[in-house]
Design an enzyme around this catalytic site. Structure first.
Site, PDB file in Angstrom:
ATOM      1  N   GLU A  17     -24.592 -39.119   0.380  1.00  0.00           N
ATOM      2  CA  GLU A  17     -25.332 -38.924   1.629  1.00  0.00           C
ATOM      3  C   GLU A  17     -25.458 -40.236   2.388  1.00  0.00           C
ATOM      4  O   GLU A  17     -25.308 -40.277   3.621  1.00  0.00           O
ATOM      5  CB  GLU A  17     -26.716 -38.346   1.335  1.00  0.00           C
ATOM      6  CG  GLU A  17     -27.503 -38.052   2.606  1.00  0.00           C
ATOM      7  CD  GLU A  17     -28.910 -37.584   2.332  1.00  0.00           C
ATOM      8  OE1 GLU A  17     -29.800 -37.887   3.163  1.00  0.00           O
ATOM      9  OE2 GLU A  17     -29.142 -36.908   1.304  1.00  0.00           O
ATOM     10  N   HIS A  20     -23.932 -32.871   1.088  1.00  0.00           N
ATOM     11  CA  HIS A  20     -24.421 -34.232   1.306  1.00  0.00           C
ATOM     12  C   HIS A  20     -23.901 -34.848   2.601  1.00  0.00           C
ATOM     13  O   HIS A  20     -24.367 -35.906   3.012  1.00  0.00           O
ATOM     14  CB  HIS A  20     -24.027 -35.117   0.126  1.00  0.00           C
ATOM     15  CG  HIS A  20     -24.498 -34.591  -1.190  1.00  0.00           C
ATOM     16  ND1 HIS A  20     -23.675 -33.920  -2.068  1.00  0.00           N
ATOM     17  CD2 HIS A  20     -25.719 -34.596  -1.754  1.00  0.00           C
ATOM     18  CE1 HIS A  20     -24.366 -33.559  -3.123  1.00  0.00           C
ATOM     19  NE2 HIS A  20     -25.608 -33.934  -2.963  1.00  0.00           N
ATOM     20  N   SER A  33     -27.774 -36.161  -9.718  1.00  0.00           N
ATOM     21  CA  SER A  33     -28.644 -35.549  -8.708  1.00  0.00           C
ATOM     22  C   SER A  33     -29.826 -36.469  -8.446  1.00  0.00           C
ATOM     23  O   SER A  33     -30.732 -36.597  -9.274  1.00  0.00           O
ATOM     24  CB  SER A  33     -29.143 -34.184  -9.194  1.00  0.00           C
ATOM     25  OG  SER A  33     -30.206 -33.718  -8.382  1.00  0.00           O
ATOM     26  N   CYS A  89     -25.852 -30.037   4.717  1.00  0.00           N
ATOM     27  CA  CYS A  89     -27.210 -29.518   4.902  1.00  0.00           C
ATOM     28  C   CYS A  89     -27.700 -29.870   6.308  1.00  0.00           C
ATOM     29  O   CYS A  89     -27.560 -31.016   6.754  1.00  0.00           O
ATOM     30  CB  CYS A  89     -28.140 -30.133   3.861  1.00  0.00           C
ATOM     31  SG  CYS A  89     -29.884 -29.724   4.120  1.00  0.00           S
ATOM     32  N   CYS A 124     -36.431 -34.567   2.744  1.00  0.00           N
ATOM     33  CA  CYS A 124     -36.320 -33.115   2.791  1.00  0.00           C
ATOM     34  C   CYS A 124     -37.606 -32.439   2.320  1.00  0.00           C
ATOM     35  O   CYS A 124     -38.230 -32.871   1.359  1.00  0.00           O
ATOM     36  CB  CYS A 124     -35.123 -32.736   1.924  1.00  0.00           C
ATOM     37  SG  CYS A 124     -35.122 -31.097   1.248  1.00  0.00           S
TER      38      CYS A 124
END
Length: 342
Positions: free
Chosen positions: A148, A96, A244, A118, A216
């Site tokens: 994030e 994140h 999540s 990522c 994403c």
């Protein structure tokens, strides 16, 4: 377990009668691990192989209980704060991403670091830095408190304002309406994000968009697959953990697409058999941080109750692979030892 449902009729037939009733499973494709999650999980495993345990990981490497527990059993230690990592150790940053201050904290504690952020999150970080350097007000669409969002906000704290949904737009203020840009958390619902963007555009007509879509590709593909199955499903089971974000969004997308009910579970052991009352079509998908073994467990559970006919609902092909963090090519134990001497 997070559950959301609409009223459904009663009594599902069982055995041969159930099969004659046309019980089926719609299985989303793609589902499960995205390239960023796969990279992060493999990075922890490789670090443990190369350097031995313990490998400290700041926050959960990905938001999935099963994955975190599996890695803990292999020797990973998950911590909430950099200060919890002993000096001279190896610490990995999660998929994140983290704010620059976290890198500074690690340097102060003489830690060898592995950055498993990522690459798509890193892209958003770089956009934030660039627009801040150009003195834009940056409206970051995302959920307050998400790791994030914390990491991205930390890249340009004086320029970023968090917008947590359309209802937040009325309170947003900027210095110059001709220099405003929006960015977003990568794991949001596409529809939710665009609803917020539309509200921002009404307030700030000169608002500009990031040079490429922040959401994403994997998040989008999984949502598209669920939309395609939702209208045909009496029930959609989403495999994923409650923390999540992209998994939670899949439940919402399923309901929005017309599913009779939708539930978020960590695995088959959380499914309530009562959910199958009156159900002939079950949709199954999983969030981007979920290993396929958990989906297989759900399919087996359903098969044992007459849902043996599985149809694939394919939304896209995914072939993206990210290279592992470059730090795994170095002798980090030796580096950590040297740092500890300083």
């Amino acid at each position: 377990m997070t559950a959301t449902s609409r009223p459904s009729p009663a009594a599902t037939p069982s055995g041969d009668a159930a099969r004659r009733a046309g019980k089926r499973v719609l299985l989303a494709a793609p589902r499960g691990y995205c390239a960023g999650v796969d990279r992060a999980v493999i990075a922890v495993e490789k670090a443990l192989e190369q350097y031995g345990s313990p490998i400290y990981v700041r926050h959960e490497i990905v938001h999935n209980k099963y994955v975190v527990k599996t890695l803990e059993n292999k020797g990973a230690i998950f911590v909430d704060r950099t200060a919890e990592v002993p000096e001279g150790s190896i610490v990995m940053f999660s998929a994140h991403g983290v704010a620059p201050v976290v890198h500074e904290e690690a340097a102060e504690r003489r830690l060898a670091t592995i950055d498993a952020t990522c690459p798509l999150v890193t892209k958003v970080h770089k956009e934030a830095v660039r627009f801040a350097a150009e003195d834009y007000d940056i409206l970051l669409i995302g959920h307050d408190g998400h790791e994030e969002v914390i990491g991205t906000s930390g890249e340009a704290p004086d320029h970023i304002t968090l917008v947590d949904g359309p209802e937040d737009v009325a309170n947003v203020e900027v210095r110059d309406e001709s220099k405003v840009v929006w960015l977003s958390q990568t794991t949001l619902s596409v529809d939710e994000t665009m609803e917020t963007v539309d509200a921002l555009k009404q307030k700030f007509p000169l608002l500009i968009a990031p040079p490429s879509d922040d959401i994403c590709y994997a998040t989008q593909n999984r949502q598209i697959a669920v939309k395609q199955m939702g209208a045909d499903a009496d029930l959609v089971i989403v495999v994923g953990s409650k923390n999540s974000s992209n998994s939670v969004r899949l439940v919402e997308v399923a309901l929005g697409a017309g599913a009779g009910s939708s539930y978020l579970v960590d695995g088959a052991d959380e499914i309530d058999e009562a959910w199958l009352d009156g159900v002939t079509t079950v949709g199954v998908t999983s969030g981007a941080s979920v290993p396929e073994v958990l989906v297989e467990g759900v399919l087996e559970w359903l098969s044992q109750r007459g849902f043996e006919d599985v149809e694939i609902v394919k939304a896209a092909e995914e072939s993206i692979v990210f290279s592992l963090p470059k730090e795994l090519r170095r002798d980090l134990r030796a580096e950590a030892a040297e740092l500890a001497k300083k």
